[in-house]
Design a protein around this motif. Structure first.
Motif, PDB file in Angstrom:
ATOM      1  N   ALA A 142     -54.468  17.812 -20.406  1.00  0.00           N
ATOM      2  CA  ALA A 142     -55.509  16.638 -20.868  1.00  0.00           C
ATOM      3  C   ALA A 142     -55.730  15.811 -21.714  1.00  0.00           C
ATOM      4  N   ASP A 143     -55.291  14.496 -22.200  1.00  0.00           N
ATOM      5  CA  ASP A 143     -55.615  13.738 -23.891  1.00  0.00           C
ATOM      6  C   ASP A 143     -57.242  13.743 -23.645  1.00  0.00           C
ATOM      7  N   PRO A 144     -57.586  14.453 -25.095  1.00  0.00           N
ATOM      8  CA  PRO A 144     -58.764  14.695 -25.045  1.00  0.00           C
ATOM      9  C   PRO A 144     -59.519  12.852 -24.787  1.00  0.00           C
ATOM     10  N   PHE A 145     -58.515  12.043 -25.435  1.00  0.00           N
ATOM     11  CA  PHE A 145     -59.070  10.533 -25.982  1.00  0.00           C
ATOM     12  C   PHE A 145     -59.357   9.149 -24.592  1.00  0.00           C
ATOM     13  N   SER A 146     -58.369  10.436 -23.479  1.00  0.00           N
ATOM     14  CA  SER A 146     -58.406   8.952 -21.931  1.00  0.00           C
ATOM     15  C   SER A 146     -58.512   9.624 -20.827  1.00  0.00           C
ATOM     16  N   THR A 147     -59.197  11.181 -20.815  1.00  0.00           N
ATOM     17  CA  THR A 147     -59.735  12.020 -19.812  1.00  0.00           C
ATOM     18  C   THR A 147     -60.755  12.264 -19.595  1.00  0.00           C
ATOM     19  N   PRO A 148     -61.876  11.602 -18.722  1.00  0.00           N
ATOM     20  CA  PRO A 148     -63.383  11.736 -18.530  1.00  0.00           C
ATOM     21  C   PRO A 148     -63.219  13.703 -18.119  1.00  0.00           C
ATOM     22  N   ALA A 149     -63.196  14.895 -19.134  1.00  0.00           N
ATOM     23  CA  ALA A 149     -63.700  15.687 -18.281  1.00  0.00           C
ATOM     24  C   ALA A 149     -64.924  16.199 -17.762  1.00  0.00           C
ATOM     25  N   GLY A 150     -65.679  15.166 -18.522  1.00  0.00           N
ATOM     26  CA  GLY A 150     -67.443  15.298 -17.378  1.00  0.00           C
ATOM     27  C   GLY A 150     -67.033  14.740 -16.000  1.00  0.00           C
ATOM     28  N   THR A 151     -66.207  14.294 -15.972  1.00  0.00           N
ATOM     29  CA  THR A 151     -66.091  13.530 -14.697  1.00  0.00           C
ATOM     30  C   THR A 151     -65.298  13.918 -13.598  1.00  0.00           C
ATOM     31  N   LEU A 152     -64.104  14.781 -14.479  1.00  0.00           N
ATOM     32  CA  LEU A 152     -62.289  15.084 -13.594  1.00  0.00           C
ATOM     33  C   LEU A 152     -62.764  16.599 -12.705  1.00  0.00           C
ATOM     34  N   LEU A 153     -63.179  17.199 -14.112  1.00  0.00           N
ATOM     35  CA  LEU A 153     -63.315  18.320 -13.800  1.00  0.00           C
ATOM     36  C   LEU A 153     -64.931  18.892 -13.169  1.00  0.00           C
ATOM     37  N   PRO A 154     -65.376  18.262 -12.406  1.00  0.00           N
ATOM     38  CA  PRO A 154     -66.600  18.622 -11.727  1.00  0.00           C
ATOM     39  C   PRO A 154     -65.623  18.184 -10.255  1.00  0.00           C
ATOM     40  N   ALA A 155     -65.378  17.192 -10.255  1.00  0.00           N
ATOM     41  CA  ALA A 155     -64.421  16.763  -8.977  1.00  0.00           C
ATOM     42  C   ALA A 155     -63.580  17.631  -8.044  1.00  0.00           C
ATOM     43  N   LEU A 156     -62.451  17.671 -10.166  1.00  0.00           N
ATOM     44  CA  LEU A 156     -61.083  18.454  -8.940  1.00  0.00           C
ATOM     45  C   LEU A 156     -62.036  19.846  -8.686  1.00  0.00           C
ATOM     46  N   SER A 157     -62.708  20.854  -9.190  1.00  0.00           N
ATOM     47  CA  SER A 157     -63.057  21.570  -8.346  1.00  0.00           C
ATOM     48  C   SER A 157     -63.666  21.455  -7.443  1.00  0.00           C
ATOM     49  N   ARG A 158     -64.678  20.897  -7.309  1.00  0.00           N
ATOM     50  CA  ARG A 158     -65.292  20.633  -5.530  1.00  0.00           C
ATOM     51  C   ARG A 158     -64.682  20.272  -4.917  1.00  0.00           C
ATOM     52  N   ALA A 159     -63.146  19.935  -4.617  1.00  0.00           N
ATOM     53  CA  ALA A 159     -61.869  19.382  -4.006  1.00  0.00           C
ATOM     54  C   ALA A 159     -61.274  20.926  -3.697  1.00  0.00           C
ATOM     55  N   ARG A 160     -61.053  21.184  -5.020  1.00  0.00           N
ATOM     56  CA  ARG A 160     -60.425  22.238  -4.513  1.00  0.00           C
ATOM     57  C   ARG A 160     -60.772  23.497  -2.750  1.00  0.00           C
ATOM     58  N   PRO A 161     -59.471  24.102  -2.388  1.00  0.00           N
ATOM     59  CA  PRO A 161     -60.395  24.979  -0.812  1.00  0.00           C
ATOM     60  C   PRO A 161     -60.192  26.222  -1.783  1.00  0.00           C
ATOM     61  N   ARG A 162     -60.538  27.060  -0.465  1.00  0.00           N
ATOM     62  CA  ARG A 162     -61.100  28.245  -0.845  1.00  0.00           C
ATOM     63  C   ARG A 162     -59.221  28.925  -1.163  1.00  0.00           C
ATOM     64  N   ASP A 163     -59.518  29.859  -1.584  1.00  0.00           N
ATOM     65  CA  ASP A 163     -57.809  30.567  -1.658  1.00  0.00           C
ATOM     66  C   ASP A 163     -57.704  31.189  -0.281  1.00  0.00           C
ATOM     67  N   GLU A 164     -56.441  30.424   0.334  1.00  0.00           N
ATOM     68  CA  GLU A 164     -56.929  32.400   1.891  1.00  0.00           C
ATOM     69  C   GLU A 164     -55.164  33.303   0.955  1.00  0.00           C
ATOM     70  N   GLY A 165     -55.533  33.590   0.279  1.00  0.00           N
ATOM     71  CA  GLY A 165     -54.396  34.315  -0.021  1.00  0.00           C
ATOM     72  C   GLY A 165     -54.480  36.166  -0.004  1.00  0.00           C
ATOM     73  N   ALA A 166     -53.741  36.652  -1.452  1.00  0.00           N
ATOM     74  CA  ALA A 166     -54.434  37.604  -1.944  1.00  0.00           C
ATOM     75  C   ALA A 166     -55.459  38.010  -2.183  1.00  0.00           C
ATOM     76  N   SER A 167     -56.711  37.021  -3.054  1.00  0.00           N
ATOM     77  CA  SER A 167     -58.116  36.430  -3.475  1.00  0.00           C
ATOM     78  C   SER A 167     -58.807  36.020  -1.737  1.00  0.00           C
TER      79      SER A 167
END
Length: 428
Positions: A142-167
């Motif tokens: 990510a670009d630190p100047f144009s990516t609001p990490a404080g908004t993007l990362l929590p949203a991406l984190s919550r949107a992830r599904p549970r891994d149904e594979g090895a873990s």
């Protein structure tokens, strides 16, 4: 996987040198995915560099980012022209690329449905299964100047599904780093196949027969005992375990031996527990944040984090010895599993020669971590790193302006941290 490194200042020559290294290691296998990291010296010629690498490696997918310093194998190349590549042949794996700017338009606070739908449309397998199997993880640049990490990362984190594979039951990791080649907005450069991107950044999502194991070394160790926040709000802690916060900090420092007290003079950090339901807390249970200041009149502490009453914290310190020990402890845990086929390393631009006395610290230890130790008569002296005999794990990466990696079940932006993605075989 295979890695390549070139110190040549001319992009076509650098691409040719790297391609020769990669082809020799892959021994005829095709390149499905290529990560490319290039110093600021190559930023103006990024398109030519990308074209030359695509022509020689013929990857199905290429992503790249401009950085302060590049890493390949056990070498960290700081402050000079450099290009590094991690190339992968990935049978049974679906690798999809995306632009971060395309995702940012769909983030709604507290509602990940629009993001998940947009992610699917843009090739990021968040919230859905990929074409060739379960979602395994995402690599994010990510670009630190144009990516609001404080908004993007929590949203991406919550949107992830549970891994149904090895873990099973564990959310697949998001690992990455912030581009570090620029001092102003619009100067960082990203590559996505034949496209040059300057806003947001790029990422790759992996599905199928691969396991992405995260390693997040925050380089700290705790001092004192865990304390519960009993007063405070926002970034201010007014009391800890019923005591004024500054008094609790003073007592923690005064309980230390003289050597550890000197470490406190370099700065004290605050570790916030991520999972409060554990009976005991280890190093990987804390999210490390800076202590910004104190208010002597109110005995309050100001921290670089949003806090809530009832959370558990513990004070931490950091130096080169502690950072080295923390990385080795995490690598010891990884040695309980089969060796990875490759590794991606995003280490802070405040580490390297700025922190460690010896060069190539993080890269050399991770690349050599899974090799066989040399015979006893060749082992390092006490207090020194154990020297290992090859073959080393193919590794590439860069010095980042901020590192992205999981702690507990969340994904966070870190500083002074070494984040690595270790790639292993998996069965869908």
């Amino acid at each position: 996987m295979a890695c390549g490194l070139s110190a040549r200042a001319q992009p076509v020559q650098a691409a040719a040198e790297i391609a020769q290294q990669v082809h020799a290691s892959l021994a005829g296998q095709s390149v499905d995915l290529a990560f490319v990291f290039f110093s600021r010296h190559h930023a103006d010629a990024a398109r030519a560099l990308g074209y030359s690498l695509r022509r020689r490696l013929e990857p199905k997918l290429l992503v790249g980012v401009s950085v302060e310093g590049v890493i390949a194998g056990g070498i960290e190349q700081e402050g000079s022209p450099g290009v590094s590549v991690l190339a992968a042949s990935l049978p049974g794996v679906d690798a999809r690329a995306f632009r971060i700017i395309d995702l940012l338009e769909h983030i709604s606070p507290g509602d990940e449905a629009p993001l998940a739908e947009a992610a699917g449309m843009n090739g990021l397998s968040i919230g859905q299964d990929g074409l060739s199997g379960p979602y395994r993880g995402t690599l994010l640049f990510a670009d630190p100047f144009s990516t609001p990490a404080g908004t993007l990362l929590p949203a991406l984190s919550r949107a992830r599904p549970r891994d149904e594979g090895a873990s099973a039951g564990v959310r697949a990791p998001i690992i990455g780093g912030l581009a570090s080649a620029a001092d102003a907005a619009g100067e960082n450069v990203f590559l996505l196949n034949d496209e040059v991107v300057r806003d947001g950044g790029v990422g790759v999502s992996l599905n199928g027969c691969v396991r992405v194991d995260p390693l997040v070394s925050q380089g700290c160790r705790p001092i004192g005992t865990p304390l519960v926040i009993t007063g405070g709000k926002h970034q201010i802690i007014s009391s800890l375990s019923g005591k004024p916060a500054l008094r609790a900090l003073t007592e923690a420092v005064e309980s230390l031996k003289s050597h550890d007290r000197k470490l406190c003079e370099r700065g004290i950090l605050v570790g916030r527990v991520i999972n409060e339901y554990k009976d005991r807390f280890g190093r990987d249970d804390f999210l490390i944040r800076g202590l910004l200041g104190v208010d002597k009149s109110s005995q309050a502490l100001v921290v670089a984090d949003l806090i809530k009453v009832g959370q558990t914290i513990q004070f931490h310190v950091r130096d080169d010895t502690t950072a080295s020990e923390d990385l080795e402890m995490l690598l010891d845990a990884q040695r309980l599993h089969e060796p990875p086929v490759g590794a991606l390393l995003l280490t802070c631009n405040g580490r390297g020669r700025r922190l460690f006395q010896s060069p190539n610290h993080d890269a050399s230890r991770i690349a050599a971590a899974f090799a066989d130790p040399l015979p006893a008569e060749h082992l390092a002296k006490p207090g020194e790193a154990v020297v290992r005999a090859g073959p080393y794990v193919p590794l590439a990466g860069f010095f980042a302006a901020g590192e992205i990696g999981p702690v507990g079940d969340g994904v966070f932006l870190h500083g002074q941290t070494a984040c690595a993605a270790l790639f292993r075989h998996a069965v869908t």
